[in-house]
Motif scaffolding. Sequence first.
Motif, short mmCIF file in Angstrom:
data_model
loop_
_atom_site.label_atom_id
_atom_site.label_comp_id
_atom_site.label_asym_id
_atom_site.label_seq_id
_atom_site.Cartn_x
_atom_site.Cartn_y
_atom_site.Cartn_z
N TYR A 1 0.84 -1.19 0.00
CA TYR A 1 0.00 0.00 0.00
C TYR A 1 0.88 1.24 0.00
CZ TYR A 1 1.16 -0.61 4.93
OH TYR A 1 1.83 -0.81 6.11
N SER A 2 0.23 2.41 -0.22
CA SER A 2 0.92 3.70 -0.17
C SER A 2 0.32 4.54 0.95
CB SER A 2 0.77 4.44 -1.50
OG SER A 2 1.36 3.71 -2.56
N LEU A 3 1.07 5.54 1.40
CA LEU A 3 0.60 6.45 2.44
C LEU A 3 0.45 7.85 1.89
CD1 LEU A 3 3.05 5.39 5.30
CD2 LEU A 3 0.73 4.52 4.90
N LEU B 1 -3.58 4.64 2.09
CA LEU B 1 -4.51 4.91 1.00
C LEU B 1 -5.15 3.61 0.52
CD1 LEU B 1 -2.24 7.40 -0.96
CD2 LEU B 1 -4.32 7.98 0.31
N ASP B 2 -6.37 3.72 -0.01
CA ASP B 2 -7.10 2.51 -0.40
C ASP B 2 -6.83 2.06 -1.83
OD1 ASP B 2 -8.48 4.28 -2.02
OD2 ASP B 2 -10.42 4.02 -1.01
N GLY B 3 -5.96 2.78 -2.55
CA GLY B 3 -5.60 2.38 -3.90
C GLY B 3 -6.40 3.05 -5.00
N SER B 4 -7.48 3.72 -4.64
CA SER B 4 -8.36 4.28 -5.67
C SER B 4 -7.89 5.62 -6.22
CB SER B 4 -9.78 4.43 -5.11
OG SER B 4 -9.80 5.32 -4.01
N LYS B 5 -7.16 6.39 -5.41
CA LYS B 5 -6.73 7.71 -5.84
C LYS B 5 -5.22 7.90 -5.80
CE LYS B 5 -11.06 9.97 -4.46
NZ LYS B 5 -11.67 11.02 -3.61
N ASP B 6 -4.50 7.03 -5.11
CA ASP B 6 -3.06 7.19 -5.05
C ASP B 6 -2.45 6.85 -6.40
OD1 ASP B 6 -4.21 4.76 -4.11
OD2 ASP B 6 -2.24 3.97 -3.70
N THR B 7 -1.33 7.46 -6.68
CA THR B 7 -0.70 7.30 -7.99
C THR B 7 0.50 6.37 -7.96
OG1 THR B 7 0.66 9.26 -7.58
CG2 THR B 7 -1.43 9.59 -8.73
N GLN B 8 1.03 6.07 -6.78
CA GLN B 8 2.18 5.19 -6.68
C GLN B 8 1.76 3.72 -6.79
OE1 GLN B 8 5.36 6.33 -6.60
NE2 GLN B 8 4.34 8.30 -6.91
N PHE C 1 0.00 -2.96 -4.18
CA PHE C 1 -1.03 -3.99 -4.36
C PHE C 1 -2.43 -3.38 -4.34
CE2 PHE C 1 -4.26 -6.63 -2.36
CZ PHE C 1 -4.39 -7.61 -3.34
N LEU C 2 -2.70 -2.50 -3.37
CA LEU C 2 -4.04 -1.91 -3.28
C LEU C 2 -4.37 -1.09 -4.53
CD1 LEU C 2 -4.35 -0.82 0.46
CD2 LEU C 2 -5.04 -2.95 -0.63
N HIS C 3 -3.37 -0.42 -5.09
CA HIS C 3 -3.57 0.33 -6.33
C HIS C 3 -3.88 -0.62 -7.48
CE1 HIS C 3 -2.26 2.42 -10.04
NE2 HIS C 3 -2.84 3.46 -9.47
N GLU C 4 -3.16 -1.72 -7.55
CA GLU C 4 -3.40 -2.70 -8.61
C GLU C 4 -4.79 -3.32 -8.47
OE1 GLU C 4 -2.12 -5.21 -11.95
OE2 GLU C 4 -1.67 -3.22 -11.16
N TYR C 5 -5.20 -3.52 -7.24
CA TYR C 5 -6.54 -4.08 -7.01
C TYR C 5 -7.62 -3.13 -7.53
CZ TYR C 5 -10.69 -5.97 -4.81
OH TYR C 5 -11.96 -6.49 -4.61
N LYS C 6 -7.51 -1.86 -7.18
CA LYS C 6 -8.53 -0.89 -7.60
C LYS C 6 -8.46 -0.61 -9.09
CE LYS C 6 -11.03 0.72 -5.15
NZ LYS C 6 -12.32 0.24 -4.62
N TYR C 7 -7.25 -0.61 -9.64
CA TYR C 7 -7.08 -0.29 -11.07
C TYR C 7 -7.48 -1.46 -11.96
CZ TYR C 7 -4.84 0.68 -15.54
OH TYR C 7 -4.60 0.85 -16.88
N LYS C 8 -7.14 -2.68 -11.55
CA LYS C 8 -7.34 -3.83 -12.42
C LYS C 8 -8.23 -4.91 -11.82
CE LYS C 8 -4.81 -7.54 -14.81
NZ LYS C 8 -3.47 -8.11 -15.12
N LEU D 1 -6.75 -3.86 3.85
CA LEU D 1 -6.86 -2.42 4.05
C LEU D 1 -7.18 -2.10 5.51
CD1 LEU D 1 -6.99 0.47 2.93
CD2 LEU D 1 -9.40 0.06 2.36
N ASN D 2 -8.13 -2.79 6.09
CA ASN D 2 -8.54 -2.52 7.47
C ASN D 2 -7.42 -2.83 8.46
OD1 ASN D 2 -11.09 -1.69 6.66
ND2 ASN D 2 -11.99 -3.72 6.88
N GLU D 3 -6.72 -3.93 8.24
CA GLU D 3 -5.66 -4.31 9.16
C GLU D 3 -4.48 -3.34 9.06
OE1 GLU D 3 -4.71 -8.41 8.45
OE2 GLU D 3 -6.79 -9.05 8.79
#
Length: 225
Positions: free
Chosen positions: A148-150, A157-164, A167-174, A206-208
């Motif tokens: 994840y990113s901070l 961050l939950d991956g939906s708006k971060d740009t770095q 894994f969470l970004h990949e989950y939201k993007y793909k 995400l919650n943990e």
Amino acid sequence: MNKEEFKKIEEFMLVCMKDCAHDKDHIYRVLYLALDIAKYEEDVNIDVLMAACLLHDIGRQEQFDDSRIRHEVAGSKKAYTFLLNNNWTEESARHVSDCILSHSYRGGSSPDSIEAKILYDSDKLDVTGTLGIARTLLYLGIASEPLYSLDDDGKVLDGSKDTQPSFLHEYKYKLEKIYNRFHTQRANEIGNERKESAVSFYNSLLNEARSCYTNGMDEFFKMVK
């Protein structure tokens, strides 16, 4: 396709596969999923479908060596040349090549033939559910990407708006979007069966992760002030 022809294509595939997230077992799962889906479709060229499944990721090494190269582009060219050199007709070799060219989620080509659609669906099904989560973590581990990113305040961050990349970004993007992009009914059925476990994993991670920062950050700053 007879056994001898299958083995020849399989052997070429095995020489090309060096990525643990896109290994021979991924290839076999895609092949078996494709044959399952094909039972529910009409006028499927099984020889083309099987060859496309076996060869669809043979361009991965070229992409690892040079990130400017798309693996589906490199793979489609390698497959075309290999099949022509092994007595396939130009039409059939081109058909397999076109299937491979359009199988990538991030690629610019859309699958047109039923064989291409089945390959696309089968490949994407292998990143659904718990199995897809595990494969994604393997792949991102190779690329040294974090879970994840901070943000600037230290919030996960939950991956939906971060740009770095993470894994969470990949989950939201793909991963989250794959379930709405299948071309066949059978793939939709299989994807829906797997979806719940992927959603549960994402939410739990995400919650943990967030709870670690929420519950411990204030104490940390008290100690180091």
